[in-house]
Design an enzyme around this catalytic site. Structure first.
Site: not given
Length: 637
Positions: A339, A368, A386, A388, A390, A470, A516
């Site tokens: 992000c 991570r 991911q 992902d 945004h 979320k 997100h």
């Protein structure tokens, strides 16, 4: 004699005489719950035993094994059943703690100090036999309350040092004990009313564990178990466990040659050619689905300056999970999330309200740091990609955008054959950033979106991201297991921290709201789920090995190569087996590789220009023209 009103969840109310317990109330008013009720939740939210004696009017909900809370009480009492059996068999055994667990080789365990006695898996049936005796005795479970000093002296006199150590660490002036028959243990409860309710159980594993998880302390023996109110449920559970073992993605990943883990990079998956084909299929699919919905793809760097992570809030809230490096005497971090980089892409240009919502998608690989003890195949890794996205939107469009994401998410899951879902809203965690007003606005928008879509959902208190609440989407696989995959998060914080804006219709600058979202969650974990869901038998469009061509003899190799090239040109994933082996052996190998179609070519097929095919899971062989086979394949796709 005074009577109290007991109000049930349906609003009905019945009376109970003063001095009578909730168990008495069930006997008199709700006899159908006699062998089902395990404990009760009062209107105050407190969970109590059925021996609880009301002293005023109250609201009551009775817990059964069908509820999560009921299962916890049942399994906690099952741990006590285990502890009692152990101390009947080994009088010198010293008990420590016996909690209920969600993830592990059982629903509960007990950590026991057996002294110099060594306990092995061969001892488990003996313990089970003793547990069965206690169940048959149908002992009443009782509760006592002692002053802290009295409890310490009691356990000291009985040579229970671990209990003494636990009590000495308590702040309370009193402690409670629970027991049945001659046995009792330190416990805050609640517990089921009698041992006879635990009709089916099995001890599932044995391992070592240090007292309080500290390797400097004495090593204990940890015994795991599962339990149910009837044998049918136990049999179903054991069947699912065996099925899960057969479907374990780590086992199938090795058999199908999809991926591996190497000592040189613990926790980092190595994708083999077939696994890479599978990975790319998922990536292409989600990419195409995003493009059809107006997303634009971006790609951001893997390593970014520490100043970015301080600005985003990750430095303060996520630092322990990040990897760091130094470049040109400055601190950098390997990105744990995509992000902040996306915010820089947005900020690079000026934006008008006419452009919004602006949807950026990124198949971004993040790193991570996970402790080695929690790494688990593709389900828990240190590097993953991911799916992902945004989305930057004005406040008034946030709710409708979330509704569209909900539709998008379920559309994707259904294309993989998932049809049952469980949805939650995860609320503000203790460690978070942003104002109360923004958090309330964001949380309300998620509630409204789910309500408008008519979706039932639960609440996970305090489980949101540090920057916003979320929605969590859980999918149910072919074994009935739930997997948390997709998320939608509303974030007011990051646009403010990065000073993101757009020009509104009034000509003024406003901050967008950042949404997100991920649907797979991560490609790695989603692939692990798919492997287990399909048992490695992927549908044609996903399978890295769609077709295997087998020759009966050497004379058929030229024709096999011709069929092979034609299928490759049609973009099918094909393997050719021209080994000098018996056709039966080749067929068995192909079945183990879980390909969708086995193509067998011999004299008859070569002369007719045809193919004999066998579909995955079927034993019959069918002869088709090559064009007919192509039509069949394309129709299935």
């Amino acid at each position: 004699m005074a009577k109290f009103n007991i109000t049930l969840p349906d609003g009905s109310s019945k009376q109970l005489e003063e001095g009578k317990s909730l168990s008495d109330f069930i006997q008199a008013e709700l006899p159908f719950l006699k062998d089902k009720a395990l404990a009760s939740v009062l209107g105050t939210g407190e969970t109590v035993d059925l021996s609880f004696v009301p002293s005023s009017d109250l609201k009551v909900q009775f817990l059964t094994f069908d509820s999560k809370e009921g299962k916890e009480v049942f399994h906690h009492s099952s741990a006590h059943l285990l502890g009692m059996a152990v101390q009947r068999l080994w009088s010198n055994a010293r008990l420590t703690v016996g909690p209920v667990i969600e993830n592990g080789p059982g629903f509960f365990f007990y950590d026991v100090d057996f002294g110099d006695t060594i306990i092995t898996p061969e001892d488990l049936p003996k313990i089970e036999e003793e547990m069965a005796k206690i169940v048959k005795e149908d002992l009443t479970v009782k509760r006592w309350v002692l002053k802290k000093d009295e409890a310490i002296q009691k356990f000291k006199s009985e040579n229970e040092p671990y209990k003494v150590e636990l009590i000495e660490g308590f702040d309370a002036e009193t402690v409670s004990l629970y027991g049945q028959g001659e046995w009792y243990d330190l416990c805050r409860g609640p517990h089921i009313p009698r041992t006879g309710l635990i009709k089916s159980f099995k001890l599932t594993a044995i391992s070592g564990a240090y007292w309080k998880g500290d390797s400097k302390n004495r090593q204990l023996t940890r015994i795991y178990g599962v339990s149910f109110p009837n044998k049918k449920l136990l049999d179903e559970y054991l069947f699912l466990i065996e099925e899960a073992k057969k479907r374990d993605h780590r086992k199938l990943g090795k058999e199908l040659d999809l991926f591996s883990f190497q000592d040189e990079a613990p926790g980092f998956p190595f994708w083999h050619p077939k696994g890479t084909l599978l990975w790319n299929s998922l990536a292409s699919f989600i990419r195409d689905e995003c493009f059809q919905r107006g997303y634009q793809e971006i790609k951001t760097p893997a390593i970014l300056n520490s100043s970015l992570w301080k600005k985003s809030g990750h430095w303060d809230n996520f630092k322990e999970n990040m990897y760091f490096t130094e470049i040109d005497d400055s601190d950098f971090a390997v990105k744990p999330m995509n992000c902040p980089g996306c915010c820089l892409v947005y900020k690079y240009h000026m934006h008008s309200y006419r452009e919004l919502p602006l949807r950026f998608m990124e198949l971004g690989t993040v790193h991570r740091h996970e402790m080695s003890g929690v790494l688990h195949g593709l389900f828990r890794v240190r590097a993953f990609t991911q799916d992902d996205a945004h989305i930057y939107a004005p406040l008034e469009k946030v709710e409708s955008e979330v509704e569209d994401i909900i539709d998008f998410t379920f559309d994707v899951y259904k294309k993989f054959g998932f049809t049952e879902f469980k949805t939650f809203i995860a609320t503000r965690p203790e460690k978070s950033q942003g104002s109360d007003e923004d958090w309330n606005l964001a949380t309300d928008a998620l509630h409204e979106a789910l309500k408008k879509k008519g979706i039932e959902y639960g609440i996970k208190e305090g489980d949101g991201a540090f920057y916003g609440p979320k929605i969590e989407f859980n999918i149910k696989d072919s074994l009935g297991r739930l997997w948390q995959c997709g998320t939608v998060q509303i974030d007011f914080s990051m646009p403010s921290r990065f000073e993101l804006d757009f020009t509104a219709s009034d000509g003024k600058k406003h901050a967008p709201v950042m949404i997100h979202r991920a649907i797979y969650g991560s490609l790695e974990r989603f692939i692990g789920i798919l492997i287990e869901h399909y048992e490695g038998k992927f549908p044609l469009w996903l399978n890295p090995t769609q077709i295997r061509i087998l020759t009966v003899a050497e004379a058929h190799i030229d024709y096999a190569n011709e069929v092979y090239r034609d299928l490759l040109q049609q973009d099918f994933r094909v393997e050719l087996d021209v080994r000098n082996e018996k056709i039966g052996s080749k067929i068995r190998d192909s079945i183990l590789k879980r390909c969708n179609y086995i193509v067998i070519l011999g004299d008859k097929e070569k002369e007719a220009g045809s193919v004999s095919i066998r579909k995955m899971g079927e034993e019959k062989t069918e002869t088709l023209s090559r064009d007919g086979f192509l039509a069949l394949l394309k129709g299935e796709l």
